[in-house]
Structure formats: structure tokens, C-alpha cells
Design an enzyme around this catalytic site. Structure first.
Site, PDB file in Angstrom:
ATOM      1  N   CYS A  32       5.975  13.749   8.871  1.00  0.00           N
ATOM      2  CA  CYS A  32       5.431  12.955  10.074  1.00  0.00           C
ATOM      3  C   CYS A  32       6.338  11.980  10.506  1.00  0.00           C
ATOM      4  O   CYS A  32       6.042  10.894  10.605  1.00  0.00           O
ATOM      5  CB  CYS A  32       4.066  12.385   9.585  1.00  0.00           C
ATOM      6  SG  CYS A  32       2.916  13.540   9.128  1.00  0.00           S
ATOM      7  N   GLU A  33       7.368  12.436  11.210  1.00  0.00           N
ATOM      8  CA  GLU A  33       8.382  11.492  11.992  1.00  0.00           C
ATOM      9  C   GLU A  33       9.188  12.365  13.016  1.00  0.00           C
ATOM     10  O   GLU A  33       9.454  13.734  12.662  1.00  0.00           O
ATOM     11  CB  GLU A  33       9.440  10.980  11.061  1.00  0.00           C
ATOM     12  CG  GLU A  33       9.089  10.173   9.969  1.00  0.00           C
ATOM     13  CD  GLU A  33       9.934   8.854   9.911  1.00  0.00           C
ATOM     14  OE1 GLU A  33      10.646   8.559  10.605  1.00  0.00           O
ATOM     15  OE2 GLU A  33       9.857   8.444   8.756  1.00  0.00           O
ATOM     16  N   TYR A  45      25.753  15.870   0.114  1.00  0.00           N
ATOM     17  CA  TYR A  45      25.244  14.940   0.867  1.00  0.00           C
ATOM     18  C   TYR A  45      23.613  15.316   1.309  1.00  0.00           C
ATOM     19  O   TYR A  45      23.163  15.025   2.562  1.00  0.00           O
ATOM     20  CB  TYR A  45      26.093  14.166   1.930  1.00  0.00           C
ATOM     21  CG  TYR A  45      27.047  13.663   1.557  1.00  0.00           C
ATOM     22  CD1 TYR A  45      27.259  12.493   0.656  1.00  0.00           C
ATOM     23  CD2 TYR A  45      28.358  14.083   2.142  1.00  0.00           C
ATOM     24  CE1 TYR A  45      28.545  12.099   0.063  1.00  0.00           C
ATOM     25  CE2 TYR A  45      29.562  13.758   1.460  1.00  0.00           C
ATOM     26  CZ  TYR A  45      29.615  12.602   0.576  1.00  0.00           C
ATOM     27  OH  TYR A  45      30.864  12.074   0.096  1.00  0.00           O
TER      28      TYR A  45
END
Ligand code: LLP
Length: 415
Positions: free
Chosen positions: A337-338, A366
Site C-alpha cells: 500500500c504505497e 541488493y
């Protein structure tokens, strides 16, 4: 579209067996890279210390250790992982601006071969802990050469404004001070100017600064027995566009810049060894047509691969297996939720539907090592493939494991 096999293993079957999102690493690719770097270093007294932060998987660490590499670590956790993978202390270098006295103590007890010191205060701390343990720590000063690595600001480390290393002036006073320290052998130099560097020029400039200082030190009576040239060599994230330097050309720059230096050369490659060896398999959950954009919602998210949300990083994304239909532009997003949970915007892909399998490429570095449980999403599963074989190297985290360390019945203690 990508071939449905990776290092000889069928990706569609892997996704079915282990579920998605799933990280897959090619052992063959990592092996070839360690070997080609080793070949390029032929004739030099060189030690490859793999930067554990790039991918700290036990299986990968064990593999690079078996090929003769050591480790570049930045925490007590990475020390523990390296030792468990069988990397002997003498092949470990400890970098980082914030080593605590406790971490230094543990590392000295484990026989860590070299501390890359990043401040006068750290040098004093190292000396104190070594004295307390009755040992002598071998150390190098990390130079900040004030060179622009021409990479993303968040992964650039060699400018004067960055927190890393010390200026030549400060390094000079560290060496002057070190004469009084009986428990530190300060006999090395270190430099690391950043990551995902796609041109050789910044490396050349940084090494010139370091070698110039090495000469100055030697002429004032400080013997320098090792130079650590750091990591940073870039890889191909965007196949159609990126052209990273050849590893032999990179080593040629090191040879040339350090031609008058006859001690040990340490290298700390992370990304270059593992990034291109990894892909992230993910399934399309659904397509959502917004009022302005077409969203392709996949089951991987920013918690699994934070690079696009953190650095706006590009990763090629392809269909696994057959894809037909017209090419459409999708915003490829995860379920978190972003709005930042976006892997790509207006990315062109052959038409997708729910259930399709995609591969996000160049995720060996990474990615899993930076993953989190954000949105209470368990850490994903990881598999190694090797010439037609495959092995699970990390099982998908269970919900129980994700929650296990939390205290459910609070024991309030009054002051
Ligand atoms: N040595 C030191 C002291 C480092 O700080 C690093 C990386 C390396 C070696 C290895 O650098 P490499 O060869 O992997 O470029 N999370 C970022 C990258 C951060 C790199 C941090 N230091 C990313 O995803 O791009």
C-alpha cells in the site's frame, strides 16, 4: 520473452514447485564471474573479498568461499554469516563507519584480517579493544578521494560531503597518531567510491589519489603492505542500454594505477559477482485499468525488491515462456500500500493476463539482502540452479516465523 530455462532449469516448473515470488540464482554465472576476475588478477598478490551485503545467502557465501574468495563485511551479522560459510578470519576485511566496540571485539577474537578504519575515533577504539584482548589489529585507513563516481546519489560514497572515509589530511594525522598505538598495525589504505559505476574513469582518479598518498607515506617511513580498491563495478540492468566495463579492463586500470605498489591488493566486489546471476519470478495477480494508466499488479513487491522504490532503479522485466498479443504499456506495481511500490512505469510488454509468469532480471544483488517484512509479507523463497539441477537455499518464511520474536503477553516492569 525469456527462455523458460535458467542455467538449464525450467523456470515454469520452479515457479510451480516453490511458488512466487521466487528468487532464482545461477551458480554457474557466479562461478564464471569469480573465475574470470581471478584470471584477470593473475600475477598480482590479490584477494577478492566478496561484499556480503550484496547477497548474504549462506549458499552463495559458501560457493564464493570455496572458489577462494574472502569477505568484506560491515556488521557483526555479516561476520557471523561469513564465518559460518567457512571463510577464515584472515580472509575477512571489516568496513563501515559505525563499527561498535562490541563488533570490533568479536571480529578481533575471530581473527579478522583487516579493519578498514573510517575515522580517528574508530582508530582509537580499535587500539583500545586490541590492547584489552592482548592482540595487534591490522588496519587500513579509508580515504575519501572526493571523486564523483557518476552514479545514483544514494549509492555514491567518495565525495567530500559523504559520511565515508577521511580526507588525505585526516589520514595523514591518523598515520602520525598510529605511531603511538602499540596494538594497531596501520599499514593499509582503502578506497570505495560508490556502486553501479559504469565508467572506468572514476576508479582511475580515485586510485591515483590513493597511490599518490601511498608514495607520500612510504617516503615518510610508513610501510604500506595492502591497498583495498573497494568494489563498485557496475552491471547491465537495462540490456538495451547499459554497457558496463569489461572486468579485464577494470583490472587493467588497477594494475596501471598501482604499478609501483608491490603489496597485496584487496578487491571488494559485490554487485558485479552476483547481480546478473539472479532473477525474480513473479506472477501477475491481475490487470487493473485505472482512469489514466493500465496497472499490471504482480505478486512481488517493494519489500522483496526495494531498488526501484528506493533509487528509481530500472530492472528489465520479461515474460517467461510464450507471450502473444499486442505490446501494451503497463505500470508494473506490487500489492504493497504505497504508490512507491512501482517496478516500472509505462513499460512495454506483450499483453498480460492474471496468472502469467514474469521474470524481473538482474536481482542477484541488493534484492533479497534488502528485503523486509513490510505489509507483513513473509520473506520470499530462494533457489539456486546449476547446470540443470536446482536446490532450495532459503524456504519461504512462514507466518509463524515472521511473528515469532514478538512478545504477545507483556511483562510490565516498574521503575
Ligand atoms: N565495499 C564497500 C565499503 C561498500 O560500501 C560496498 C557497497 C561494496 C564494497 C560493494 O559494492 P558493489 O561492488 O556491490 O558495488 N543498495 C544499493 C547498493 C549499495 C552499495 C553499498 N556499498 C543498490 O541496490 O544499488
Amino acid at each position: 520473452m525469456t527462455a523458460p530455462t535458467f542455467d538449464g532449469v525450467d523456470l515454469i516448473e520452479l515457479a510451480q514447485r516453490f511458488g512466487t515470488p521466487l528468487q532464482v540464482y545461477s551458480a554457474g554465472d557466479v562461478r564464471r564471474r569469480v573465475q574470470s576476475l581471478t584470471r584477470a588478477l593473475h600475477g598480482l598478490d590479490a584477494l577478492i573479498c566478496y561484499a556480503v551485503k550484496a547477497n548474504s545467502s549462506h549458499a552463495l557465501l559458501k560457493m564464493v568461499a570455496a572458489l577462494g574468495a574472502g569477505a568484506d563485511i560491515v556488521s557483526g551479522g555479516e561476520l557471523e554469516r561469513s564465518l559460518r560459510a567457512g571463510i577464515p578470519g584472515e580472509r575477512i576485511v571489516f568496513s563501515g563507519v559505525g563499527k561498535t566496540a562490541e563488533e570490533i571485539r568479536t571480529a578481533l577474537r575471530a581473527g579478522v584480517g583487516r579493519f578498514n578504519v573510517e575515522s580517528a575515533d574508530e582508530l582509537e577504539c580499535l587500539s583500545g579493544v586490541a590492547r584489552e584482548l592482548g592482540t595487534v589489529a591490522c588496519a587500513a585507513v579509508r580515504i575519501n578521494p572526493d571523486v564523483d563516481a557518476n552514479t545514483h546519489a544514494k549509492i555514491s560514497t567518495g565525495r567530500a560531503e559523504n559520511k565515508f572515509g577521511v580526507s588525505i589530511d585526516e589520514a595523514r594525522s591518523c598515520f602520525a597518531q598510529a605511531r603511538d598505538f602499540t596494538h594497531v598495525a596501520l599499514n593499509g589504505l582503502h578506497v570505495h567510491i560508490g556502486s553501479q559505476i559504469l565508467s572506468l574513469e572514476p576508479f582511475r582518479q580515485a586510485l591515483q589519489v590513493v597511490d599518490g598518498f601511498r608514495r607520500e607515506l612510504e617516503s615518510s617511513g610508513h610501510a604500506i603492505s595492502s591497498i583495498d580498491v573497494g568494489g563498485g563495478l557496475g552491471v547491465r540492468y537495462r540490456a538495451a542500454q547499459d554497457s558496463p566495463p569489461d572486468v579485464a579492463d577494470y583490472v587493467a586500470v588497477i594494475r596501471e594505477a598501482l604499478r609501483d605498489f608491490h603489496g597485496r591488493i584487496v578487491l571488494e566486489p559485490g554487485r558485479w559477482l552476483v547481480a546478473e546471476a539472479g532473477i525474480l519470478l513473479t506472477r501477475v495477480i491481475r490487470i487493473k485499468q485505472g482512469s489514466e494508466r493500465r496497472f499490471l499488479i504482480i505478486d512481488a513487491a517493494m519489500n522483496d525488491l526495494p531498488r526501484p522504490s528506493l533509487y528509481g532503479a530500472w530492472h528489465d522485466i520479461v515474460h517467461v515462456g510464450q507471450a502473444s498479443g499486442p505490446v501494451l504499456a503497463y505500470d508494473i506495481v506490487g500489492p504493497v500500500c504505497e504508490t512507491g511500490d512501482t517496478f516500472a512505469q509505462a513499460r512495454e510488454l506483450a499483453e498480460c493476463k492474471g496468472g502469467d509468469l514474469l521474470a524481473i532480471k538482474t536481482t542477484g544483488a541488493y534484492s533479497a539482502s534488502m528485503a523486509s517484512n513490510y505489509n507483513s509479507r513473509p520473506l520470499l523463497a530462494e533457489v539456486m540452479v546449476d547446470g540443470g539441477r536446482h536446490a532450495l537455499i532459503r524456504q519461504r518464511q512462514s507466518l509463524d516465523a515472521m511473528i515469532a520474536d514478538e512478545v504477545t503477553t507483556l511483562q510490565w516492569i516498574s521503575a
